[in-house]
Design an enzyme around this catalytic site. Structure first.
Site: not given
Length: 239
Positions: A83-84, A87, A161
């Protein structure tokens, strides 16, 4: 930004980087940051405050203390890493995005991880291009989960988000005149659109959705193209 003379500063300290990462901090806030950094340096047995100490203090103030005692399953850590990583990669491969300063899956506050971006100069206003890029970056985490684990396995981790992206997209449409269909007008959406006509409200929501779908597709293209980098970054975060 000045460090008190009684606090020794290591050679690697770049105060401009700290200043760019602490917009809105008062003098008292900055003094507190230095005190926290100095305390960490002392606990580590260091003779001077390093850049890492100052970044630690900044993260603690802005994101909360590290939850080192938190029991996080390996599956959850893996989801968070991708997930990170999503980004971060969308930001790295997107012209106009703020430079990525840090990516981590160390839990802080209510967050299981974060990607920190720092402006390379003072920002007095934000362009349409920059806002569109920010929408892309917001979608990076959700898209990464979907690409790696499948559509049915995406988590609730993208909740904030999506809230942030929706809020920005709606502001672009209702406040900044950045929608061709809605036009160069400002609409009050503080009452969730109840004061405007149904036709106008539906048009606004349609435009907001289009901004978000565009961002989703851009993020998906970037992460599909750089899939190997996504795996490499996620694995690095897991180490």
């Amino acid at each position: 930004m000045l460090i008190p003379t009684q606090v020794l500063k290591a050679d690697d300290v770049d105060l401009m980087i700290i200043a760019r990462g602490t917009p809105g901090f008062s003098g008292a806030d900055l003094a507190n940051l230095v005190n926290i950094a100095a305390l960490k340096a002392a606990m580590d047995g260091a003779k001077a405050v390093s850049m890492e100490d100052l970044k630690y203090a900044k993260d603690k103030i802005m994101m909360g203390s590290e939850r080192k005692s938190a029991v996080i399953s390996e599956e959850s850590r893996k989801f968070t890493a991708f997930h990170e990583g999503g980004h971060a990669l969308v930001a790295i491969h997107n012209d106009g995005a703020l430079p990525v300063d840090k990516a981590t899956i160390v839990p802080r506050g209510m967050s299981l991880g974060m990607v920190a971006q720092l402006p390379d100069k003072d920002e007095t206003s934000v362009s349409r291009k920059q806002m569109l890029v920010r929408l892309d970056v917001c979608m990076g985490g959700r898209v990464a989960e979907e690409l790696i684990f499948g559509e049915n396995e995406v988590t609730s981790g993208a909740s904030s988000d999506l809230q942030q992206a929706t809020s920005l997209a709606r502001a672009m449409v209702t406040k900044y005149g950045m929608s061709e269909l809605v036009g160069f007008v400002s609409h009050n959406y503080d009452d969730t659109g109840k004061s405007m006509s149904t036709e106008t409200r539906l048009l606004i929501e349609k435009e907001v959705r289009q901004f978000l779908e565009r961002a989703y597709n851009n993020a998906k293209t970037i992460l599909t193209t750089h899939n190997k980098e996504l795996h490499a970054l996620a694995n690095a975060l897991l180490c």
